[in-house]
Design an enzyme around this catalytic site. Structure first.
Site, short mmCIF file in Angstrom:
data_model
loop_
_atom_site.label_atom_id
_atom_site.label_comp_id
_atom_site.label_asym_id
_atom_site.label_seq_id
_atom_site.Cartn_x
_atom_site.Cartn_y
_atom_site.Cartn_z
N CYS A 9 -3.32 -4.56 -0.77
CA CYS A 9 -2.04 -4.14 -0.22
C CYS A 9 -1.17 -3.56 -1.33
O CYS A 9 -1.20 -4.04 -2.47
CB CYS A 9 -1.29 -5.32 0.41
SG CYS A 9 -2.20 -6.21 1.69
N SER A 10 -0.38 -2.55 -1.01
CA SER A 10 0.56 -1.92 -1.95
C SER A 10 -0.20 -1.40 -3.17
O SER A 10 -1.13 -0.61 -3.00
CB SER A 10 1.66 -2.90 -2.34
OG SER A 10 2.40 -3.29 -1.21
#
Length: 424
Positions: free
Chosen positions: A242-243
């Site tokens: 994620c990210s």
């Protein structure tokens, strides 16, 4: 959407903690109590409030152990670990690459408490070490499905990696909390610039994450050979993040041994992310040579003095990059990019998502650019998940919507790993 704080930063980080409640990482009233003790933008009150909740959770865990309540003990240890993580989250030390000495102590405490919880899980958990360059050993955790949740054949594997600031123990609340019950083995790890590797070993972050991922996959293949009783299927390995972890996952996906990739709310370029926070005129003058690094440092440090969020961001980035100068930190960011045909190397199916209410990333720039540059994929082999509201996953890294993120992730993996489940 309701907000706990007027400032976006503390509000988002509170949602991040509360969102783990679905998998045992928080209790609603405990979070609300902590919020009531925090002054918006004040890191000291933030740390104190979560430390109080952590200690209370640990008292409950010990009481549950004494009374033989396995579930209550496990959940209280999980909350104690997660609140301890939160208590140290806002520590900035004395600035970039001058970390607070308490950071290492807190990270190690988070790890120790989490392991007490893991000992009470209903499925097998192994804490292992991955050999890496320079004699380093990357800590990893392998979550295995319980026997009654096994799928036919060997066990498919999801490698779930972190990003800029998540600890391995926090990663549990994403895929490891759901994968084993669906028949998957899930492996989390910390690489250079992350978690204990940064705080204890001072291993700095690197942009060529395919080198890190390659070592992780090598380790999994050797583990499968040396422990055939684990029944791991190394022909079905997926990688997720994620990210910034989504960027890392896409770098990892260039390895042909990765058969599927899940990149949730990724960044395309760290530099582009940074430029969303700084005046383009100012940056253009610097890049053209009209402003020297010293002038940039002076201006950015003034901005850091006025904004705790900026001070936190640059302190954290400077520490995992190993740089003290804001100008050098931004130059380091230029190395973290998917430009230059990097995504052409990805051959496996990819699920990529965006977050319309992201605190950090503009989805149309980062997510859509990634999606459009996955040119080796047919429509069925690349899937786009864009969200409009927080309940649908519009907060960065799907915070507050972890169950939904898991549902989307494992449905995608099932489809591409040939896993069919009977309708209910």
């Amino acid at each position: 959407m309701h907000h706990f704080f007027k400032g976006q930063f503390f509000d988002f980080e509170t949602c991040r903690i509360l969102g783990t409640a679905v998998y045992g990482g928080a209790d609603v009233a405990e979070v609300l109590e902590a919020v009531g003790q925090i002054r918006d933008g004040d890191p000291v009150s933030w740390g104190r409030a979560w430390a109080i909740q952590a200690e209370r959770a640990l008292v409950l865990a010990e009481e549950a152990c004494k009374s033989g309540d396995r579930t209550a003990a496990r959940d209280a240890y999980l909350r104690g670990s997660n609140y301890t993580r939160a208590s140290g989250y806002m520590l900035t030390g004395e600035g970039p690459n001058r970390p607070d000495p308490r950071s290492r102590e807190i990270v190690e405490r988070v790890q120790a408490i989490f392991r007490k919880a893991a000992a009470l899980f209903d499925h097998p958990v192994q804490f292992l070490k991955i050999p890496f360059e320079g004699g380093l050993k990357l800590p990893c955790t392998l979550y295995l499905p319980p026997p009654d949740r096994r799928l036919p054949g060997k066990i498919p594997i999801l490698i779930s990696g972190g990003g800029a600031d998540a600890l391995q123990e926090e990663l549990y609340y994403m895929h490891p909390s759901a994968g084993p019950d669906l028949g998957y083995a899930v492996l989390t790890f910390e690489g250079p610039g992350q978690g204990v590797m940064l705080r204890k070993h001072d291993a700095k972050m690197r942009p060529d994450w395919e080198a890190v991922a390659g070592a992780v996959i090598d380790f999994l293949e050797e583990l499968a050979r040396s422990q055939p009783d684990l029944d791991l299927d190394t022909s079905r390995i997926a990688f997720s993040g994620c990210s910034l972890g989504g960027y890392f996952a896409l770098r990892a996906a260039a390895d042909p041994r990765v058969k599927a990739c899940v990149s949730l709310d990724p960044l395309y370029s760290f530099w582009d992310f940074a430029m969303e926070h700084v005046s383009p005129t100012f940056i253009n003058a610097w890049e053209a040579g009209w402003l020297k690094d010293g002038a940039v440092d002076a201006v950015v440090r003034m901005m850091m003095a006025m904004s705790f969020q900026m001070r936190w961001e640059l302190s954290i980035a400077g520490t995992f990059f190993g740089q003290t100068s804001p100008a050098r930190i931004m130059k380091e960011m230029k190395k973290f990019s998917l430009a230059g045909g990097q995504l052409r190397r990805v051959q496996c199916p990819v699920l990529v998502s965006g977050a319309s209410h992201s605190l950090y990333l503009e989805g149309n720039h980062h997510t859509m650019r990634i999606y459009n540059e996955l040119v080796n994929h047919t429509k069925g082999d690349k899937q786009l998940w864009l969200t409009a509201t927080p309940g649908q996953g519009s907060l960065q890294a799907k915070m507050g919507a972890l169950r939904l993120a898991n549902q989307k992730t494992f449905k995608f993996l099932d489809e591409h790993f040939g896993i069919e489940r009977p309708q209910l």
